[in-house]
Write a protein that holds these residues in place. Structure first.
Motif, PDB file in Angstrom:
ATOM      1  N   LEU A 180      -8.072   6.686   0.468  1.00  0.00           N
ATOM      2  CA  LEU A 180      -6.879   6.392   1.262  1.00  0.00           C
ATOM      3  C   LEU A 180      -7.236   6.145   2.717  1.00  0.00           C
ATOM      4  O   LEU A 180      -6.707   5.243   3.356  1.00  0.00           O
ATOM      5  CB  LEU A 180      -5.901   7.567   1.212  1.00  0.00           C
ATOM      6  N   LEU A 181      -8.148   6.977   3.227  1.00  0.00           N
ATOM      7  CA  LEU A 181      -8.451   6.902   4.658  1.00  0.00           C
ATOM      8  C   LEU A 181      -9.252   5.660   5.021  1.00  0.00           C
ATOM      9  O   LEU A 181      -9.269   5.256   6.188  1.00  0.00           O
ATOM     10  CB  LEU A 181      -9.196   8.168   5.106  1.00  0.00           C
ATOM     11  N   THR A 182      -9.935   5.058   4.048  1.00  0.00           N
ATOM     12  CA  THR A 182     -10.687   3.830   4.350  1.00  0.00           C
ATOM     13  C   THR A 182      -9.850   2.580   4.039  1.00  0.00           C
ATOM     14  O   THR A 182     -10.293   1.469   4.253  1.00  0.00           O
ATOM     15  CB  THR A 182     -12.007   3.767   3.553  1.00  0.00           C
ATOM     16  N   ALA A 183      -8.661   2.778   3.500  1.00  0.00           N
ATOM     17  CA  ALA A 183      -7.777   1.643   3.186  1.00  0.00           C
ATOM     18  C   ALA A 183      -6.932   1.304   4.419  1.00  0.00           C
ATOM     19  O   ALA A 183      -6.763   2.136   5.306  1.00  0.00           O
ATOM     20  CB  ALA A 183      -6.867   2.011   2.020  1.00  0.00           C
ATOM     21  N   PRO A 184      -6.388   0.078   4.462  1.00  0.00           N
ATOM     22  CA  PRO A 184      -5.582  -0.293   5.635  1.00  0.00           C
ATOM     23  C   PRO A 184      -4.188   0.342   5.619  1.00  0.00           C
ATOM     24  O   PRO A 184      -3.173  -0.345   5.607  1.00  0.00           O
ATOM     25  CB  PRO A 184      -5.511  -1.830   5.548  1.00  0.00           C
ATOM     26  N   LEU A 185      -4.166   1.644   5.564  1.00  0.00           N
ATOM     27  CA  LEU A 185      -2.914   2.410   5.586  1.00  0.00           C
ATOM     28  C   LEU A 185      -2.922   3.291   6.832  1.00  0.00           C
ATOM     29  O   LEU A 185      -3.943   3.921   7.137  1.00  0.00           O
ATOM     30  CB  LEU A 185      -2.837   3.326   4.362  1.00  0.00           C
ATOM     31  N   SER A 186      -1.789   3.353   7.524  1.00  0.00           N
ATOM     32  CA  SER A 186      -1.733   4.211   8.711  1.00  0.00           C
ATOM     33  C   SER A 186      -1.447   5.647   8.286  1.00  0.00           C
ATOM     34  O   SER A 186      -0.990   5.891   7.155  1.00  0.00           O
ATOM     35  CB  SER A 186      -0.632   3.727   9.652  1.00  0.00           C
ATOM     36  N   GLY A 187      -1.690   6.582   9.207  1.00  0.00           N
ATOM     37  CA  GLY A 187      -1.393   7.985   8.928  1.00  0.00           C
ATOM     38  C   GLY A 187       0.089   8.178   8.615  1.00  0.00           C
ATOM     39  O   GLY A 187       0.454   8.962   7.739  1.00  0.00           O
ATOM     40  N   LEU A 188       0.933   7.424   9.311  1.00  0.00           N
ATOM     41  CA  LEU A 188       2.382   7.520   9.091  1.00  0.00           C
ATOM     42  C   LEU A 188       2.728   7.087   7.661  1.00  0.00           C
ATOM     43  O   LEU A 188       3.509   7.759   6.970  1.00  0.00           O
ATOM     44  CB  LEU A 188       3.119   6.634  10.108  1.00  0.00           C
ATOM     45  N   GLU A 189       2.134   5.974   7.220  1.00  0.00           N
ATOM     46  CA  GLU A 189       2.412   5.478   5.862  1.00  0.00           C
ATOM     47  C   GLU A 189       1.938   6.478   4.803  1.00  0.00           C
ATOM     48  O   GLU A 189       2.651   6.749   3.828  1.00  0.00           O
ATOM     49  CB  GLU A 189       1.728   4.126   5.641  1.00  0.00           C
ATOM     50  N   LEU A 217      -6.553   3.378 -11.834  1.00  0.00           N
ATOM     51  CA  LEU A 217      -7.093   3.742 -10.521  1.00  0.00           C
ATOM     52  C   LEU A 217      -7.497   2.494  -9.737  1.00  0.00           C
ATOM     53  O   LEU A 217      -7.333   2.428  -8.517  1.00  0.00           O
ATOM     54  CB  LEU A 217      -8.291   4.681 -10.675  1.00  0.00           C
ATOM     55  N   LEU A 218      -8.016   1.496 -10.472  1.00  0.00           N
ATOM     56  CA  LEU A 218      -8.400   0.246  -9.791  1.00  0.00           C
ATOM     57  C   LEU A 218      -7.162  -0.499  -9.295  1.00  0.00           C
ATOM     58  O   LEU A 218      -7.178  -1.078  -8.201  1.00  0.00           O
ATOM     59  CB  LEU A 218      -9.217  -0.640 -10.729  1.00  0.00           C
ATOM     60  N   PHE A 219      -6.094  -0.479 -10.084  1.00  0.00           N
ATOM     61  CA  PHE A 219      -4.843  -1.113  -9.631  1.00  0.00           C
ATOM     62  C   PHE A 219      -4.300  -0.395  -8.397  1.00  0.00           C
ATOM     63  O   PHE A 219      -3.824  -1.030  -7.453  1.00  0.00           O
ATOM     64  CB  PHE A 219      -3.793  -1.120 -10.740  1.00  0.00           C
ATOM     65  N   TYR A 220      -4.354   0.936  -8.407  1.00  0.00           N
ATOM     66  CA  TYR A 220      -3.897   1.690  -7.238  1.00  0.00           C
ATOM     67  C   TYR A 220      -4.747   1.324  -6.018  1.00  0.00           C
ATOM     68  O   TYR A 220      -4.232   1.113  -4.931  1.00  0.00           O
ATOM     69  CB  TYR A 220      -3.986   3.204  -7.488  1.00  0.00           C
ATOM     70  N   GLN A 221      -6.069   1.273  -6.251  1.00  0.00           N
ATOM     71  CA  GLN A 221      -6.971   0.958  -5.144  1.00  0.00           C
ATOM     72  C   GLN A 221      -6.638  -0.420  -4.560  1.00  0.00           C
ATOM     73  O   GLN A 221      -6.579  -0.582  -3.346  1.00  0.00           O
ATOM     74  CB  GLN A 221      -8.423   1.000  -5.649  1.00  0.00           C
ATOM     75  N   ALA A 222      -6.397  -1.394  -5.431  1.00  0.00           N
ATOM     76  CA  ALA A 222      -6.019  -2.739  -4.961  1.00  0.00           C
ATOM     77  C   ALA A 222      -4.695  -2.662  -4.189  1.00  0.00           C
ATOM     78  O   ALA A 222      -4.533  -3.302  -3.144  1.00  0.00           O
ATOM     79  CB  ALA A 222      -5.890  -3.685  -6.143  1.00  0.00           C
ATOM     80  N   GLY A 223      -3.775  -1.857  -4.704  1.00  0.00           N
ATOM     81  CA  GLY A 223      -2.465  -1.698  -4.050  1.00  0.00           C
ATOM     82  C   GLY A 223      -2.594  -1.177  -2.636  1.00  0.00           C
ATOM     83  O   GLY A 223      -1.898  -1.654  -1.729  1.00  0.00           O
ATOM     84  N   TYR A 224      -3.487  -0.217  -2.421  1.00  0.00           N
ATOM     85  CA  TYR A 224      -3.663   0.319  -1.061  1.00  0.00           C
ATOM     86  C   TYR A 224      -4.052  -0.798  -0.088  1.00  0.00           C
ATOM     87  O   TYR A 224      -3.813  -0.710   1.101  1.00  0.00           O
ATOM     88  CB  TYR A 224      -4.756   1.390  -1.011  1.00  0.00           C
ATOM     89  N   TYR A 225      -4.713  -1.836  -0.632  1.00  0.00           N
ATOM     90  CA  TYR A 225      -5.138  -2.958   0.212  1.00  0.00           C
ATOM     91  C   TYR A 225      -4.101  -4.079   0.224  1.00  0.00           C
ATOM     92  O   TYR A 225      -4.385  -5.199   0.618  1.00  0.00           O
ATOM     93  CB  TYR A 225      -6.511  -3.469  -0.256  1.00  0.00           C
ATOM     94  N   GLY A 226      -2.913  -3.777  -0.256  1.00  0.00           N
ATOM     95  CA  GLY A 226      -1.819  -4.742  -0.177  1.00  0.00           C
ATOM     96  C   GLY A 226      -1.784  -5.747  -1.318  1.00  0.00           C
ATOM     97  O   GLY A 226      -1.099  -6.759  -1.229  1.00  0.00           O
ATOM     98  N   ILE A 227      -2.530  -5.480  -2.401  1.00  0.00           N
ATOM     99  CA  ILE A 227      -2.564  -6.437  -3.517  1.00  0.00           C
ATOM    100  C   ILE A 227      -1.720  -5.890  -4.663  1.00  0.00           C
ATOM    101  O   ILE A 227      -1.992  -4.785  -5.174  1.00  0.00           O
ATOM    102  CB  ILE A 227      -4.021  -6.672  -3.997  1.00  0.00           C
ATOM    103  N   GLY A 269       0.824  -1.210   0.000  1.00  0.00           N
ATOM    104  CA  GLY A 269       0.000   0.000   0.000  1.00  0.00           C
ATOM    105  C   GLY A 269       0.858   1.261   0.000  1.00  0.00           C
ATOM    106  O   GLY A 269       0.601   2.220  -0.738  1.00  0.00           O
ATOM    107  N   PHE A 270       1.892   1.224   0.829  1.00  0.00           N
ATOM    108  CA  PHE A 270       2.815   2.351   0.953  1.00  0.00           C
ATOM    109  C   PHE A 270       3.512   2.627  -0.391  1.00  0.00           C
ATOM    110  O   PHE A 270       3.516   3.763  -0.887  1.00  0.00           O
ATOM    111  CB  PHE A 270       3.836   1.983   2.045  1.00  0.00           C
ATOM    112  N   SER A 271       4.048   1.566  -1.016  1.00  0.00           N
ATOM    113  CA  SER A 271       4.766   1.781  -2.289  1.00  0.00           C
ATOM    114  C   SER A 271       3.790   2.161  -3.400  1.00  0.00           C
ATOM    115  O   SER A 271       4.134   2.924  -4.305  1.00  0.00           O
ATOM    116  CB  SER A 271       5.590   0.552  -2.668  1.00  0.00           C
ATOM    117  N   THR A 272       2.551   1.668  -3.323  1.00  0.00           N
ATOM    118  CA  THR A 272       1.537   2.050  -4.330  1.00  0.00           C
ATOM    119  C   THR A 272       1.278   3.554  -4.263  1.00  0.00           C
ATOM    120  O   THR A 272       1.202   4.227  -5.298  1.00  0.00           O
ATOM    121  CB  THR A 272       0.212   1.283  -4.091  1.00  0.00           C
TER     122      THR A 272
END
Lengths: 253, 307
Positions: A92-101, B98-108, A5-8
């Motif tokens: 971003l805020l609903t994704a499993p990402l922390s504020g720090l990330e 945008l869908l790939f980015y969205q998946a990425g935020y979820y670790g995919i 998520g961070f690198s994305t």
């Protein structure tokens, strides 16, 4: 740590400014070339040398620094405000990402833009006017530090701003005047005493003189102080922007 | 996991001096299709925004599969996909990216997300627009993209905030079918809506919310039977004066050979009414029954219309 998520988010932030390179990369090169042509070549006939350096060369480190810090600030501040205003931030805020990330990814995105712009102007100087680089490693480190510091500051401004008008006000009334008054086009020893004293409280003065030392080997202030100021700014803005992001005070209700 | 998919207890939230939520309690089982029904400003969006981390709560408990949504935010958010009511706007990237980015935020990673992204674009009729920017999509396409974004990480819980707001009838029916398919595939769905038909058609259970409070909760059919008032209109052949004594136990009005009954349960009431009329030798010309709906329930509970 959500590494993917961070690198994305970093990729998104970097991809965002590269996708509009005509707005985010080329203008810095064009305006720097114009500054070199207009200010440098015309004024060089009147101001032969400053601290033993030809005037056109003297202004170049300042131009590198101005490009670096304005681009680093603009990237994070505009991206954050855009995300707030265009309803992208909830993704971003609903994704499993922390504020720090989230904060670090933004800062890295802005740092990359600041460095790309700074280094391109450096290359422009080397190619166009044969600028010597006294300490290449130190120069890159300095560009990095300043990019990081001002990218963090941009993130802070982006979170604090509620409108484009507010953001423009902060940039136009503070950042641009401080950059110009930081000694891009002059040595502070050319100023009256009171103006010299005033310059010492301008943090950008230390940034410009730091890179002037690492490239040309001359500086109005000791390089140690420039590094220290750059580090202090980096730490202050980084902690402030991360704190604000992790508490969510300006981005959540 | 035997924990409820979503557990909300005593949830309170105020915006300055406006009390948006006044102690909301909701429990949604795994695999349930749950509707949160209420007018604009009732507290639906605030409830789901607290659940997903967009809004701070003042008080109360919010859990997803037994985990706290604040302390264990990574776990809870990874389980939820949310399709927000308001469209986001992105000027920079095509919708596929945008869908790939969205998946990425979820670790995919992109390679793992590719099959899901392709199948979502296909299923939602967006394949031909995969390289288009959001601004180039119609309103209906944007709505479908919102849904694709919510589903790209294959969440167990799907939260849909007014998913069919502003879409045409054909697309609405298509989206309903897709939601039914997702539900049949075992997804837990929390739907907020102010469309009565949507809640009645799709939901296993609904909660009626108004002014930050849950007023009633249950199976929509049972709620409408228990609380909704339905109308039965009977036209008779001749004017009769003895109706009042015949229908002492009913609420009715009578005017010019037309009797209108207001009943809670028309299925039970109608045979009884017909029996009474037959025993009194009153000839029935026609019968019309208006079914009770969640709208009647809402009307009964709040004294106002839902939309």
């Amino acid at each position: 740590m959500n590494w993917v998520g961070f690198s994305t988010l970093i990729k998104r932030e970097v991809g965002r400014f590269f996708s509009v390179y005509r707005q985010t990369v080329l203008p810095g090169l064009i305006t720097s070339s114009l500054y070199i042509a207009i200010f440098g070549f015309t004024l060089e006939q009147r101001i032969a040398e400053i601290q033993g350096v030809p005037y056109t060369l003297f202004i170049l480190p300042g131009l590198i620094m101005m490009n670096t810090l304005t681009n680093a600030t603009a990237n994070t501040s505009s991206s954050m405000l855009q995300m707030k205003l265009l309803q992208q931030l909830p993704d971003l805020l609903t994704a499993p990402l922390s504020g720090l990330e989230i904060a670090l990814a933004y800062i890295i995105g802005g740092t990359v833009r600041g460095m790309v712009n700074g280094i391109l102007v450096l290359i422009l100087g080397v190619v166009l006017i044969k600028m010597p680089v006294y300490d290449l490693f130190g120069t890159i480190v300095f560009i990095f530090l300043v990019s990081w510091a001002f990218s963090s500051m941009g993130l802070l401004l982006g979170q604090l701003s509620e409108s484009w008008d507010q953001l423009a006000m902060m940039q136009n009334f503070f950042l641009t005047p401080l950059s110009f008054l930081g000694g891009i086009f002059y040595s502070i020893y050319m100023l009256p005493d009171w103006a010299q004293t005033l310059s010492l409280i301008n943090p950008i003065y230390y940034m410009i003189n730091g890179i002037r030392y690492t490239t040309l080997g001359v500086s109005d202030s000791p390089v140690f102080i420039s590094y220290t100021m750059a580090l202090i700014l980096t730490l202050c803005f980084t902690f402030a922007s991360i704190y604000l992001m992790t508490t969510g005070k300006r981005i959540k209700q | 996991m035997n924990e409820p998919a979503i557990e909300i207890n005593g949830l309170k939230k105020s915006y300055h001096d406006v009390e948006a939520l006044k102690g909301v309690n909701i429990e949604i089982s795994k695999g349930e299709f749950f509707g949160l029904l209420g007018p604009n400003g009732a507290g639906k969006t605030t409830t789901i925004n607290i659940l997903t981390g967009l809004v701070f709560k003042d008080n109360g408990i919010t859990k997803v599969f037994g985990k706290d949504t604040v302390k264990d935010f990574r776990f809870t958010r990874s389980k939820i996909g949310i399709a927000a009511q308001e469209f986001s706007v992105d000027w920079f990237f095509p919708i596929e990216k945008l869908l790939f980015y969205q998946a990425g935020y979820y670790g995919i990673k992109k390679a793992s997300a590719e099959p899901t992204v392709n199948s979502l674009l296909d299923r939602l009729g967006l394949s031909k627009k995969r390289n288009a920017r959001l601004r180039q999509l119609s309103g209906g396409m944007k709505r479908r993209f919102q849904l694709a974004k919510a589903l790209v990480h294959d969440p167990d819980i799907i939260i849909l905030d007014e998913p069919t707001a502003g879409v045409d009838v054909e697309l609405r029916r298509d989206l309903w079918q897709y939601l039914r398919d997702l539900h049949n595939a075992g997804k837990t769905i929390l739907l907020t809506t102010h469309y009565i038909e949507e809640a009645e058609l799709l939901c296993d259970r609904v909660a009626i919310i108004d002014e930050g409070k849950i007023l009633k909760e249950g199976d929509p059919k049972i709620l409408t039977q228990e609380l909704g008032s339905a109308g039965i209109t009977i036209n008779i052949a001749e004017n009769k004066s003895e109706l009042k004594s015949l229908f002492q136990d009913f609420k009715f009005t009578y005017e010019d050979k037309r009797i209108h009954f207001s009943v809670k349960n028309p299925d039970k009431a109608l045979p009884k009414i017909i029996d009474i009329l037959s025993n009194a030798n009153i000839h029935i010309k026609s019968i019309k029954s208006n079914k009770s709906s969640l709208e009647d329930v809402f009307l009964d509970l709040t004294g106002k219309k839902i939309s």
